[in-house]
Design a protein around this motif. Structure first.
Motif, PDB file in Angstrom:
ATOM      1  N   HIS A   1       7.422  -5.787   7.563  1.00 36.38           N
ATOM      2  CA  HIS A   1       6.617  -5.003   6.678  1.00 36.38           C
ATOM      3  C   HIS A   1       5.629  -3.928   7.564  1.00 36.38           C
ATOM      4  O   HIS A   1       5.380  -4.033   8.755  1.00 36.38           O
ATOM      5  N   HIS A   2       5.066  -2.914   7.048  1.00 33.69           N
ATOM      6  CA  HIS A   2       4.131  -2.206   7.319  1.00 33.69           C
ATOM      7  C   HIS A   2       2.880  -2.726   7.390  1.00 33.69           C
ATOM      8  O   HIS A   2       1.949  -2.412   8.403  1.00 33.69           O
TER       9      HIS A   2
ATOM     10  N   THR B   1       8.357   3.256  -2.116  1.00 34.35           N
ATOM     11  CA  THR B   1       9.073   4.245  -1.226  1.00 34.35           C
ATOM     12  C   THR B   1      10.291   3.404  -0.775  1.00 34.35           C
ATOM     13  O   THR B   1      10.269   2.500  -0.322  1.00 34.35           O
TER      14      THR B   1
ATOM     15  N   CYS C   1      -0.880   9.304   4.262  1.00 34.86           N
ATOM     16  CA  CYS C   1      -1.586   8.014   3.528  1.00 34.86           C
ATOM     17  C   CYS C   1      -2.816   7.866   4.422  1.00 34.86           C
ATOM     18  O   CYS C   1      -3.789   7.979   3.761  1.00 34.86           O
TER      19      CYS C   1
ATOM     20  N   LEU D   1       3.927   1.880  -0.980  1.00 35.42           N
ATOM     21  CA  LEU D   1       4.852   1.604  -0.065  1.00 35.42           C
ATOM     22  C   LEU D   1       6.016   0.695  -0.547  1.00 35.42           C
ATOM     23  O   LEU D   1       7.129   0.687  -0.387  1.00 35.42           O
TER      24      LEU D   1
END
Length: 592
Positions: free
Chosen positions: A221-222, A236, A262, A233
């Protein structure tokens, strides 16, 4: 002056259309001629009827020659106009409006009831297809057939004859299948071949994330989804950033907008308060660097380390490694005294980048300090050295050494007389209990005297913080405070030392003037901005966000773990196996 001109035309019934145009100039002309700024379709009007100009802050209208006009119902030849005023020229009514931003004035005009002759007058300036001997139907069929032949029939030849398709692609000005083909696959995906169904599973539906993650199983994950819930997120798609079938083939976005869209205003997308600063451009909109500082907690015997995030420009920022080390002394251009003579040191003698170039290899006593800092303790035995370890071990080794000297060597006891009586050669004589106790006590006393010198005045005290510990269970009354050096100051960034090898270490790290190990020698953002700019920088090295930061963070969970709670093991290099001080923590957040 700049004027917004709006013509109001009736379309059908009670509906109207507005046609806007701009005028920029000193004089706006109104008349029947085609060279007028506003052309009126009225045969009874003069070719040039009126002129409008700016008088002070107001708009004025003036009739040309002997012509006249009506302003607010009164006949006149010239008048100064205000917003809301109306004037008539023939069958047309003009209204002065409030000017919108960017304009000095605004005018609307519309025609009254026009006669058949006036309508014919307006249409005389247009020419129809029928008058040009052209048919709409024939043109439609001609162009439709031409489009089908050029952009469908000819490119479709490549589906049946690959050699002919290659010829069409190589022939200039001839349409080929590249006109409607999605483009070649990226090199990383060439192994898929012609199996379009590998990604395009659902017809007429864009490639879904689950098809991407089916192969990219280690993608993380980010942000931590358990801490931050960001719908943006989650909605997206992977393919929104990783574009396939594009030339040139670039699957990873590197533009500044990837992050800046962002992070330029985080609160617009975050659902909970963050301790993150907005950033959209390295040169003009980026916070000061923050460091992961190691802070010791507890006593010398049970010391633990915590991580605190601190700005590099804080005035009270100090490194608490419990180490004594003056960089300026070791980097003295005149050199420093060593066992073999004067030694001239450089940064690279101790600080060497790992194979990846991002981090530095650990500095150890055995590899970097032992050549000069010898751990000898007795001038009579220069070949004997102490281990670089625990104080208890050092004291025991000293006791063993001096016990052997007193029991078997030529050394004298503390009483200045030999403990053992003379014996004949070949004859063994055992020590009595009293003599052995006296020897042990003497060795113990001698070891403590030497240890006190080592720990408090010479060898250990030169580099370490040493405390006395009142613990009868310990062999040593001294305790060396644990040393822990920070290797990863900015765990969420990436820095390539190899790319900066043309620079000197002291260009960024002020080590030559540092006299204490408490000095934090990490550079601030201003020093980096001397060379690096943002995505639109001029006369500087353009530095995008992803040049220093990664998108998929290694210390977050897998986007689709193989099992619930599965985590990707954060390994960046082989040195991770021996580093006990590597920091893997997200920037702290304020939980609601």
């Amino acid at each position: 002056m700049r004027i917004l001109i709006r013509e109001v035309r009736p379309v059908a019934g009670d509906t109207y259309e507005h046609i806007d145009s701009d005028f920029e100039g000193d004089v706006l002309t109104i008349g029947r001629a085609t060279d007028q700024s506003i052309q009126l379709q009225d045969r009874q009007l003069a070719l040039s009827h009126s002129e409008m100009s700016k008088t002070g802050k107001h708009l004025s209208v003036r009739a040309v020659g002997r012509e006249q006009l009506f302003v607010n119902g009164k006949r006149t030849r010239a008048s100064q106009l205000q917003p809301g005023d109306e004037f008539e020229i023939g069958a047309y009514r003009f209204t002065i409006r409030q000017a919108p931003p960017g304009y000095d004035f605004a005018i609307t005009f519309e025609a009254g009831e026009l006669s058949a002759q006036e309508v014919a007058f307006g249409s005389s300036f247009r020419q129809s297809l029928e008058e040009a001997a052209l048919s709409k139907r024939k043109l439609s069929w001609t162009f439709a057939s031409l489009i089908l032949i050029l952009f469908l029939a000819i490119p479709s030849i490549g589906l049946f004859d690959h050699e002919r398709a290659a010829q069409l692609r190589a022939t200039p000005f001839v349409p080929d299948d590249s006109l409607w083909s999605s483009g070649p696959m990226h090199n990383a995906h060439r192994f898929i071949g012609d199996n379009c169904n590998a990604c395009h599973v659902v017809p007429f539906v864009m490639v879904r994330d689950q098809e991407c993650i089916a192969c990219h199983t280690s993608t993380t994950h980010h942000v931590d989804p358990d801490v931050h819930h960001m719908a943006f997120l989650e909605e997206t798609r992977c393919a929104s950033c990783h574009k396939e079938h594009k030339e040139p083939g670039v699957l990873v976005r590197r533009d500044q907008g990837l992050c800046g869209d962002c992070h330029g205003d985080l609160m617009a997308t975050a659902t909970s308060p963050l301790e993150l600063y907005d950033a959209s451009d390295f040169e003009h909109h980026h916070p000061e660097f923050r460091l992961s500082m190691l802070v010791p907690r507890g006593t010398a015997l049970d010391m633990e380390w915590e991580v605190e995030r601190r700005r590099v420009d804080e005035p009270d920022l100090v490194e608490q490694s419990n180490l004594k080390f003056p960089h300026d002394v070791h980097l003295d251009p005149g050199g420093i005294d060593g066992p073999q003579g004067v030694v001239r040191m450089v940064c690279g003698d101790c600080h060497r980048a790992e194979a990846g170039g991002a981090y530095m290899q650990p500095v150890t006593m055995e590899s970097h300090c032992a050549d000069c800092h010898l751990l000898t303790f007795d001038p009579g035995a220069p070949e004997r050295v102490l281990p670089h370890g625990q104080p208890d071990t050092v004291v025991r080794l000293l006791e063993e050494f001096y016990s052997r000297e007193l029991l078997w060597g030529e050394a004298a006891a503390p009483t200045a007389r030999s403990i053992r009586e003379a014996r004949r050669p070949g004859q063994m004589q055992e020590l009595t209990a009293a003599e052995r106790a006296q020897a042990v006590d003497g060795a113990r006393q001698r070891a403590l005297e030497v240890a006190e010198t080592i720990f408090e005045r010479t060898t250990c005290a030169i580099c370490h913080e040493v405390e006395r510990v009142d613990d009868p269970a310990r062999d040593s009354p001294w305790q060396v405070l644990p040393v822990r050096l920070q290797n990863v100051w900015m765990p969420k960034s990436w820095f390539d030392h190899a790319s900066h090898r043309t620079m000197a270490c002291t260009d960024c790290h002020e080590a030559e003037t540092s006299s204490s190990a408490q000095d934090v020698l990490m550079p601030d953002i201003a020093s980096c901005r001397d060379c690096h700019g943002g995505g639109q920088a001029r006369n500087k090295l353009i530095s995008e966000c992803v040049d220093c930061h990664v998108f998929h963070l290694r210390d977050t969970g897998l986007m689709r773990p193989d099992e619930p709670g599965a985590m990707l093991r954060p390994v960046i290099s082989d040195l991770d196996e021996i580093r006990g001080d590597r920091v893997y923590k997200m920037t702290p957040v304020k939980r609601p």
